[in-house]
Write an enzyme that holds these catalytic residues in place. Structure first.
Site, PDB file in Angstrom:
ATOM      1  N   ASP A 180      36.372  -1.828 -13.307  1.00  0.00           N
ATOM      2  CA  ASP A 180      37.714  -2.281 -13.614  1.00  0.00           C
ATOM      3  C   ASP A 180      38.129  -1.683 -14.965  1.00  0.00           C
ATOM      4  O   ASP A 180      37.980  -0.489 -15.178  1.00  0.00           O
ATOM      5  CB  ASP A 180      37.771  -3.813 -13.606  1.00  0.00           C
ATOM      6  CG  ASP A 180      39.196  -4.359 -13.543  1.00  0.00           C
ATOM      7  OD1 ASP A 180      39.725  -4.545 -12.435  1.00  0.00           O
ATOM      8  OD2 ASP A 180      39.793  -4.594 -14.620  1.00  0.00           O
ATOM      9  N   TYR A 312      47.309  -4.171 -19.713  1.00  0.00           N
ATOM     10  CA  TYR A 312      47.968  -3.357 -18.693  1.00  0.00           C
ATOM     11  C   TYR A 312      49.173  -2.621 -19.279  1.00  0.00           C
ATOM     12  O   TYR A 312      49.377  -1.430 -19.019  1.00  0.00           O
ATOM     13  CB  TYR A 312      48.414  -4.230 -17.516  1.00  0.00           C
ATOM     14  CG  TYR A 312      47.272  -4.708 -16.661  1.00  0.00           C
ATOM     15  CD1 TYR A 312      46.928  -4.044 -15.486  1.00  0.00           C
ATOM     16  CD2 TYR A 312      46.532  -5.829 -17.015  1.00  0.00           C
ATOM     17  CE1 TYR A 312      45.884  -4.478 -14.696  1.00  0.00           C
ATOM     18  CE2 TYR A 312      45.474  -6.272 -16.236  1.00  0.00           C
ATOM     19  CZ  TYR A 312      45.149  -5.587 -15.079  1.00  0.00           C
ATOM     20  OH  TYR A 312      44.104  -6.019 -14.311  1.00  0.00           O
ATOM     21  N   HIS A 369      34.374  -5.675  -5.782  1.00  0.00           N
ATOM     22  CA  HIS A 369      34.869  -5.335  -7.111  1.00  0.00           C
ATOM     23  C   HIS A 369      33.982  -5.854  -8.241  1.00  0.00           C
ATOM     24  O   HIS A 369      33.817  -5.188  -9.258  1.00  0.00           O
ATOM     25  CB  HIS A 369      36.282  -5.901  -7.262  1.00  0.00           C
ATOM     26  CG  HIS A 369      36.992  -5.471  -8.497  1.00  0.00           C
ATOM     27  ND1 HIS A 369      37.353  -4.165  -8.742  1.00  0.00           N
ATOM     28  CD2 HIS A 369      37.412  -6.170  -9.585  1.00  0.00           C
ATOM     29  CE1 HIS A 369      37.970  -4.076  -9.901  1.00  0.00           C
ATOM     30  NE2 HIS A 369      38.015  -5.279 -10.438  1.00  0.00           N
TER      31      HIS A 369
END
Length: 403
Positions: A180, A312, A369
């Site tokens: 990630d 982000y 994930h």
């Protein structure tokens, strides 16, 4: 002068727990409709209502806090160029002499908790491959690390912070593992500090295909020659692009807007994270205690839940040129890649060679994930193979063994 390394424990104030329970007691839910529990629309209402009730009346944060406090936790102050000092909370579990210093870097909506299952497997000498000194920080704005109050703190700065944590511990040479955001941050570390970061291992592969890769995949698809795995990966990529990118669009463009909901409403925070924990894993049998511990780390985080999504915006808006480079070829630093079938957007293994000098690849039949937490034995096996006597990064192991 190097900042002091201080032992620490998590100790959420009683007032914080009481405030959470009071908010949960007055939670409001949407009216039921025929698709209230349809996963295609997001987190199911029945699951969220059950978890909210348990979070309020049954979940014991103090018991989970005590378990987390069994981990060797420390804090230090790190100064990133151009920013005020930041307190960084981290796990540090040394192993025997000659072991490899390894930085484990989490992403969103993960945390340092992802390292708990692989920590003993990497640090204890079982006679099967090398051992590691493991360092697992909470990123700035996450967990029990500090809040960044100035804009512009992007991937380059996260990488610098992690690098300086390793230097503060006396590890001027080290290796990394990341998925990630951890994938992107550790890639940035390899790019910025290739004399210190001697090798990287990644999952959640972010890679762009070369023209030959893309052309070959397209030709195979046209001719009906795709393998079952390639068909599944192609469908997952298409599905993720069509139906799974909403969170990314919001958090990378308007993090403050969603941040108000995450900060003020524990129900919103739970639903936002719960969806990812379930849909990004490979049928992992989450218990309610596990889910609520993960979410509570965000709820009780030092910087607050809203802070975690700002990465982000900084990565894709303020500092995108640097972020983009982490998806390009980075020379000098050996790279290991582990592929898991239920990754949110899996890519063909061949695309990994566009990222750097690949010395190890493993293709797994199970896992998603949060690989270190879902299938810790597989992750540890890959790391020990990569750095083992016959592995592609064996020379790194020999370097540390001589120290």
């Amino acid at each position: 002068m190097a900042a002091a390394i201080k032992p620490c424990k998590i100790n959420v104030p009683d007032a914080g727990i009481a405030k959470l329970k009071a908010k949960l007691a007055h939670a409001s839910f949407p009216d039921d409709v025929e698709f209230s529990n349809d996963w295609t629309h997001g987190s199911p209402a029945a699951d969220i209502k059950r978890l909210v009730k348990y979070w309020q009346n049954g979940f014991d944060w103090r018991a989970q806090e005590a378990k987390l406090n069994e981990l060797p936790q420390f804090t230090t102050s790190i100064t990133v160029d151009g920013f005020d000092p930041i307190d960084i909370n981290f796990i540090h579990q040394p192993s025997k002499a000659g072991s490899i210093p390894l930085l484990f870097c989490h992403g969103w909506p993960g945390s340092f908790i992802e390292v708990v299952k692989i920590l003993p497997l990497l640090t204890q000498d079982d006679g099967e491959g090398p051992t590691f000194h493991v360092v697992a920080p909470s990123l700035p704005n996450f967990g029990f690390s500090g809040l960044v109050k100035t804009k512009g703190f992007g991937i380059m700065q996260y990488a610098e912070a992690m690098h300086k944590v390793m230097l503060a511990l006396g590890y001027d040479k080290y290796v990394t593992q990341g998925g990630d955001w951890g994938f992107i941050i550790t890639r940035s570390m390899a790019m910025q500090f290739p004399d210190n970061c001697l090798a990287c291992h990644v999952n959640c592969l972010g890679a762009r295909p070369g023209l030959l890769d893309l052309g070959w995949l397209g030709l195979k698809s046209t001719l009906g020659l795709l393998s079952d795995r390639e068909k599944r990966e192609t469908k997952q990529m298409q599905d993720h692009l069509r139906r799974g990118m909403g969170y990314l669009a919001i958090q990378s463009t308007k993090p403050s807007t969603i941040g108000f909901g995450l900060e003020d409403s524990p129900v919103a925070l739970l639903a936002w994270i719960y969806e990812k924990l379930v849909t990004w894993t490979d049928g992992y049998p989450w218990t309610d205690d596990e889910i609520l511990t993960w979410v509570s780390i965000y709820q009780f985080s030092s910087a607050g839940p809203a802070a975690s999504v700002r990465i982000y915006y900084e990565a894709f808006q303020s500092n995108y040129p640097h972020t983009k480079k982490t998806f390009e070829y980075i020379p000098r630093v050996p790279l290991g890649v582990s592929h898991y079938p239920k990754e949110m957007s899996p890519v063909p293994a061949s695309w990994g060679r566009g990222l750097g000098p690949v010395v190890f690849q493993a293709i797994h039949d199970q896992g998603g994930h949060f690989a270190a937490y879902e299938c810790p034995e597989a992750m540890v096996t890959d790391l020990k193979l990569m750095f083992g006597g016959k592995g592609g990064a064996a020379k790194v192991t020999r370097y540390f063994a001589k120290l």
